[in-house]
Design an enzyme around this catalytic site. Sequence first.
Site, mmCIF file in Angstrom:
data_model
loop_
_atom_site.group_PDB
_atom_site.id
_atom_site.type_symbol
_atom_site.label_atom_id
_atom_site.label_comp_id
_atom_site.label_asym_id
_atom_site.label_seq_id
_atom_site.Cartn_x
_atom_site.Cartn_y
_atom_site.Cartn_z
ATOM 1 N N ASP A 53 -3.185 8.243 -5.264
ATOM 2 C CA ASP A 53 -3.341 9.324 -4.286
ATOM 3 C C ASP A 53 -4.776 9.851 -4.374
ATOM 4 O O ASP A 53 -5.183 10.363 -5.417
ATOM 5 C CB ASP A 53 -2.330 10.418 -4.643
ATOM 6 C CG ASP A 53 -2.381 11.586 -3.685
ATOM 7 O OD1 ASP A 53 -3.285 11.620 -2.825
ATOM 8 O OD2 ASP A 53 -1.513 12.472 -3.811
ATOM 9 N N CYS A 74 3.560 7.315 2.772
ATOM 10 C CA CYS A 74 3.004 7.981 1.579
ATOM 11 C C CYS A 74 3.614 9.373 1.489
ATOM 12 O O CYS A 74 4.713 9.604 2.009
ATOM 13 C CB CYS A 74 1.478 8.004 1.627
ATOM 14 S SG CYS A 74 0.747 8.918 2.997
ATOM 15 N N ASN A 102 1.069 11.725 4.596
ATOM 16 C CA ASN A 102 0.776 11.019 5.860
ATOM 17 C C ASN A 102 -0.565 11.457 6.465
ATOM 18 O O ASN A 102 -0.732 11.480 7.673
ATOM 19 C CB ASN A 102 1.915 11.201 6.890
ATOM 20 C CG ASN A 102 1.841 10.244 8.084
ATOM 21 O OD1 ASN A 102 2.229 10.611 9.193
ATOM 22 N ND2 ASN A 102 1.351 9.048 7.910
ATOM 23 N N CYS A 130 -3.596 10.608 4.256
ATOM 24 C CA CYS A 130 -4.595 9.778 3.559
ATOM 25 C C CYS A 130 -4.196 8.299 3.542
ATOM 26 O O CYS A 130 -4.720 7.502 4.308
ATOM 27 C CB CYS A 130 -4.814 10.279 2.128
ATOM 28 S SG CYS A 130 -5.556 11.934 2.030
ATOM 29 N N ARG A 131 -3.276 7.914 2.665
ATOM 30 C CA ARG A 131 -3.020 6.488 2.437
ATOM 31 C C ARG A 131 -2.278 5.793 3.572
ATOM 32 O O ARG A 131 -2.697 4.712 4.012
ATOM 33 C CB ARG A 131 -2.243 6.294 1.119
ATOM 34 C CG ARG A 131 -3.042 6.688 -0.103
ATOM 35 C CD ARG A 131 -2.157 6.851 -1.335
ATOM 36 N NE ARG A 131 -1.268 8.009 -1.203
ATOM 37 C CZ ARG A 131 -0.336 8.347 -2.068
ATOM 38 N NH1 ARG A 131 -0.123 7.591 -3.135
ATOM 39 N NH2 ARG A 131 0.407 9.428 -1.892
ATOM 40 N N SER A 132 -1.159 6.351 4.025
ATOM 41 C CA SER A 132 -0.349 5.578 4.994
ATOM 42 C C SER A 132 -0.963 5.480 6.392
ATOM 43 O O SER A 132 -0.860 4.414 7.017
ATOM 44 C CB SER A 132 1.102 6.074 5.045
ATOM 45 O OG SER A 132 1.198 7.395 5.526
HETATM 46 P P1 4NP Z 1 -1.284 11.009 1.131
HETATM 47 O O1 4NP Z 1 -2.150 12.046 0.284
HETATM 48 O O2 4NP Z 1 0.112 11.057 0.554
HETATM 49 O O3 4NP Z 1 -1.961 9.715 0.836
HETATM 50 O O4 4NP Z 1 -1.374 11.440 2.566
HETATM 51 C C1 4NP Z 1 -1.785 13.389 0.140
HETATM 52 C C2 4NP Z 1 -2.076 14.284 1.132
HETATM 53 C C3 4NP Z 1 -1.743 15.620 0.996
HETATM 54 C C4 4NP Z 1 -1.129 16.043 -0.149
HETATM 55 C C5 4NP Z 1 -0.814 15.133 -1.154
HETATM 56 C C6 4NP Z 1 -1.152 13.810 -1.001
HETATM 57 N N1 4NP Z 1 -0.812 17.397 -0.308
HETATM 58 O O5 4NP Z 1 -0.346 17.773 -1.403
HETATM 59 O O6 4NP Z 1 -0.999 18.209 0.633
#
Ligand code: 4NP
Length: 152
Positions: A123, A7, A10, A12-14
């Site tokens: 997201d 993602c 790294n 939340c989703r992945s």
């Molecule tokens: P992820 O979610 O890609 O699913 O881990 C996010 C986590 C942090 C951020 C964006 C998306 N960020 O902008 O810090």
Amino acid sequence: MKVLFVCLGNICRSPLAEAIFKTKAKKIGLSDTFFADSCGTANYHIGDSPDQRTLKNARKNGVEIAHIGRQIAKKDLTEFDRIFAMDRFNLEAILRLAESATERSKVKLIRDFDPIETGDVPDPYHGNEADFQEVFSILDRTIDNLMMNLIK
Ligand code: 4NP
């Protein structure tokens, strides 16, 4: 078989996809068949634990996450057999690192395996608990189907 989930951050989703995949593999006795990991295309959360909201939601759904954030590297495209991007933005970022048709062919959008609806895993970072639960539901059913596809 080495499987990588990717993602943006790294956190939340992945890491959730990785943990759901490992939990399912264990349940069907295939922990030794697979090596699963996750990473982000961005560098914001290198060394960080997963988001507290992701940890809490996963636990509510019976999944424990153990992961420390890392950023994707070119060598991931040689070392992993299959690479699953959470959304099209990250798919494109991964493909920019690929150096051969073989490497490009390893990379897929994870929701290509969603039996209900294809597209991006949304997201949840700026969302609420309902958004985190939606991500869990999407990944849970998608990874069931994905794993069947990998072992058939
Ligand atoms: P992820 O979610 O890609 O699913 O881990 C996010 C986590 C942090 C951020 C964006 C998306 N960020 O902008 O810090």
